[in-house]
Design a protein around this motif. Sequence first.
Motif, mmCIF file in Angstrom:
data_model
loop_
_atom_site.group_PDB
_atom_site.id
_atom_site.type_symbol
_atom_site.label_atom_id
_atom_site.label_comp_id
_atom_site.label_asym_id
_atom_site.label_seq_id
_atom_site.Cartn_x
_atom_site.Cartn_y
_atom_site.Cartn_z
ATOM 1 N N VAL A 141 0.861 -1.182 0.000
ATOM 2 C CA VAL A 141 0.000 0.000 0.000
ATOM 3 C C VAL A 141 0.894 1.228 0.000
ATOM 4 O O VAL A 141 1.643 1.461 0.956
ATOM 5 C CB VAL A 141 -0.936 -0.015 1.231
ATOM 6 N N ASP A 142 0.844 2.016 -1.074
ATOM 7 C CA ASP A 142 1.891 3.023 -1.280
ATOM 8 C C ASP A 142 1.481 3.950 -2.422
ATOM 9 O O ASP A 142 0.789 3.533 -3.351
ATOM 10 C CB ASP A 142 3.187 2.273 -1.678
ATOM 11 N N ALA A 143 1.943 5.209 -2.363
ATOM 12 C CA ALA A 143 1.821 6.089 -3.534
ATOM 13 C C ALA A 143 2.782 5.643 -4.633
ATOM 14 O O ALA A 143 2.579 5.953 -5.805
ATOM 15 C CB ALA A 143 2.141 7.526 -3.135
ATOM 16 N N HIS A 144 3.835 4.939 -4.219
ATOM 17 C CA HIS A 144 4.931 4.563 -5.127
ATOM 18 C C HIS A 144 5.006 3.045 -5.288
ATOM 19 O O HIS A 144 4.594 2.312 -4.389
ATOM 20 C CB HIS A 144 6.265 5.058 -4.546
ATOM 21 N N ALA A 145 5.609 2.615 -6.412
ATOM 22 C CA ALA A 145 5.709 1.165 -6.635
ATOM 23 C C ALA A 145 6.993 0.583 -6.031
ATOM 24 O O ALA A 145 7.094 -0.625 -5.836
ATOM 25 C CB ALA A 145 5.626 0.865 -8.125
ATOM 26 N N ASP A 146 7.991 1.436 -5.765
ATOM 27 C CA ASP A 146 9.256 0.978 -5.151
ATOM 28 C C ASP A 146 9.807 -0.264 -5.854
ATOM 29 O O ASP A 146 10.323 -1.187 -5.212
ATOM 30 C CB ASP A 146 9.061 0.714 -3.637
ATOM 31 N N LEU A 197 -1.296 3.501 -5.839
ATOM 32 C CA LEU A 197 -0.248 4.100 -6.679
ATOM 33 C C LEU A 197 -0.709 5.407 -7.325
ATOM 34 O O LEU A 197 -1.848 5.525 -7.783
ATOM 35 C CB LEU A 197 0.171 3.124 -7.788
ATOM 36 N N ARG A 198 0.200 6.378 -7.366
ATOM 37 C CA ARG A 198 -0.072 7.621 -8.087
ATOM 38 C C ARG A 198 1.200 8.356 -8.477
ATOM 39 O O ARG A 198 1.134 9.478 -8.977
ATOM 40 C CB ARG A 198 -0.990 8.543 -7.268
ATOM 41 N N ASP A 199 2.358 7.749 -8.268
ATOM 42 C CA ASP A 199 3.613 8.381 -8.665
ATOM 43 C C ASP A 199 4.589 7.264 -9.056
ATOM 44 O O ASP A 199 5.396 6.812 -8.256
ATOM 45 C CB ASP A 199 4.160 9.216 -7.495
ATOM 46 N N VAL A 200 4.436 6.821 -10.302
ATOM 47 C CA VAL A 200 5.188 5.660 -10.782
ATOM 48 C C VAL A 200 6.184 6.157 -11.832
ATOM 49 O O VAL A 200 5.800 6.860 -12.771
ATOM 50 C CB VAL A 200 4.210 4.623 -11.388
ATOM 51 N N ASP A 201 7.460 5.808 -11.675
ATOM 52 C CA ASP A 201 8.484 6.242 -12.634
ATOM 53 C C ASP A 201 8.335 5.469 -13.949
ATOM 54 O O ASP A 201 7.826 4.342 -13.945
ATOM 55 C CB ASP A 201 9.881 6.009 -12.046
ATOM 56 N N THR A 217 -4.259 1.834 -8.958
ATOM 57 C CA THR A 217 -3.852 3.226 -8.764
ATOM 58 C C THR A 217 -4.983 3.950 -8.030
ATOM 59 O O THR A 217 -6.082 3.406 -7.848
ATOM 60 C CB THR A 217 -3.647 3.919 -10.119
ATOM 61 N N MET A 218 -4.733 5.196 -7.648
ATOM 62 C CA MET A 218 -5.808 5.987 -7.032
ATOM 63 C C MET A 218 -6.969 6.149 -8.015
ATOM 64 O O MET A 218 -8.129 6.186 -7.614
ATOM 65 C CB MET A 218 -5.292 7.356 -6.586
ATOM 66 N N ARG A 219 -6.649 6.219 -9.296
ATOM 67 C CA ARG A 219 -7.714 6.315 -10.298
ATOM 68 C C ARG A 219 -8.586 5.044 -10.291
ATOM 69 O O ARG A 219 -9.811 5.119 -10.374
ATOM 70 C CB ARG A 219 -7.111 6.535 -11.686
ATOM 71 N N ASP A 220 -7.935 3.883 -10.171
ATOM 72 C CA ASP A 220 -8.700 2.624 -10.087
ATOM 73 C C ASP A 220 -9.600 2.631 -8.850
ATOM 74 O O ASP A 220 -10.727 2.134 -8.891
ATOM 75 C CB ASP A 220 -7.752 1.420 -10.028
ATOM 76 N N GLY A 268 -3.501 13.648 -3.550
ATOM 77 C CA GLY A 268 -4.518 12.756 -4.105
ATOM 78 C C GLY A 268 -4.439 11.339 -3.573
ATOM 79 O O GLY A 268 -4.665 10.373 -4.302
ATOM 80 N N GLY A 269 -4.136 11.210 -2.277
ATOM 81 C CA GLY A 269 -3.976 9.874 -1.695
ATOM 82 C C GLY A 269 -5.250 9.311 -1.087
ATOM 83 O O GLY A 269 -6.349 9.855 -1.256
ATOM 84 N N LEU A 270 -5.066 8.212 -0.364
ATOM 85 C CA LEU A 270 -6.197 7.527 0.265
ATOM 86 C C LEU A 270 -6.859 8.429 1.298
ATOM 87 O O LEU A 270 -6.182 9.157 2.030
ATOM 88 C CB LEU A 270 -5.720 6.255 0.972
ATOM 89 N N THR A 271 -8.185 8.358 1.375
ATOM 90 C CA THR A 271 -8.888 9.013 2.462
ATOM 91 C C THR A 271 -8.693 8.186 3.728
ATOM 92 O O THR A 271 -8.297 7.019 3.668
ATOM 93 C CB THR A 271 -10.403 9.096 2.189
ATOM 94 N N TYR A 272 -9.036 8.803 4.855
ATOM 95 C CA TYR A 272 -8.956 8.075 6.130
ATOM 96 C C TYR A 272 -9.767 6.785 6.035
ATOM 97 O O TYR A 272 -9.308 5.704 6.398
ATOM 98 C CB TYR A 272 -9.481 8.978 7.256
ATOM 99 N N ARG A 273 -10.988 6.897 5.513
ATOM 100 C CA ARG A 273 -11.871 5.724 5.494
ATOM 101 C C ARG A 273 -11.386 4.658 4.519
ATOM 102 O O ARG A 273 -11.553 3.463 4.769
ATOM 103 C CB ARG A 273 -13.306 6.155 5.215
#
Length: 347
Positions: A141-146, A197-201, A217-220, A268-273
């Motif tokens: 669970v991450d903004a990035h794919a690492d 995901l929302r910042d993938v190189d 992704t956040m879009r998904d 544009g990340g996950l909401t608390y809920r």
Amino acid sequence: MTLRGPLCRLLRTQLNNTCQSRAHSVAVLGAPFSKGQKRGGVENGPKAIRDAGLIERLSHLDYPVHDFGDLSFQHLEKDEPYMHVPFPRTVGRANKLLSGAVSNAVGAGHTTIMLGGDHSLAIGSVEGHAKQRPDLCLIWVDAHADINTPFTSPSGNLHGQSVAFMLKELQNKMPELPGFSWVKPFLSAKDLVYIGLRDVDPGEYDILKDLGVQYFTMRDIDRLGIQRVMEVTFDHLLSRKQRPIHLSFDIDAMDPSLAPATGTPVNGGLTYREGIWITEEIHNTGLLSVMDLVEVNPDLGASREAVESTASMAVDVIASALGQTREGGPITQESQTLKEDTEQLRL
Ligand SMILES: NC(=[NH2+])NCCC[C@H](N)C(=O)O
Ligand SMILES: [Mn+2]
Ligand SMILES: [Mn+2]
């Protein structure tokens, strides 16, 4: 994957009984380490999360909590960069130590919580977990794919490359980094799901597509809703067989309004809920075996409030992954099933 009906319920209860007999206790392991990236402060993550009341919160849950304190990592004096990758030997050695500690904790029967530290620590955490449970699956669970390799990484930082060390499919794309000869790839791309995901190189995008990795992704999440995302995640990972889950939770998956004190925040990340839904659903599988909570950096908060909200977000997702509910009592599969059935009757 929501199981319904009497047969499924029986199956689910039985699965749950087996899982519950495996882990009756929780181990907390602090990993104050920051050399997987260049900013200072993330080594203070474990302290910030403990100060936000983690152990006290977990004491309200059903099982004994063993706080094993913090590991102590060495920073090697002579550690020249490899290509543009800083501190390879220091990161390799820290992860080897962590791997042993996680392996011991899992081997002793604890559901293990690893507090980072930066996300390079997932290399040791997942590797040590896999030593005990080679059949594990990984939810990242991450903004990035690492998932950069040293060749694709724009920054060189190892916290953006952790997954590349794990995957068998990337074996011949990885150079031999000093400090990492002990890591042999152990995970298949099909055993991994990303959420948030929302910042993938660009190089990461190619790897994800080439390997056919399942990711949301956040879009998904906007499109499907978080409930459906979790159903598809469990279908993908657990439909053939039930197996231990490793949850690697980077606090930057959450929206920066909720978790600002982190090194690489992305809007544009996950909401608390949504964050809590993810961890509740993982708890409800009964299969959580190890959870990492990484990238809380108390030195980067603009104010004390910013640091406290980030740390308390971390406490909330950990507690919820371990069974804290929004309706008070500890939710068991039984009560959950009863409730779902009553809800269905009402419809
Ligand atoms: N664990 C993290 N916060 N990773 C951020 C990685 C950022 C970027 N993709 C990089 O490889 O440098
Ligand atoms: Mn991240
Ligand atoms: Mn990360």
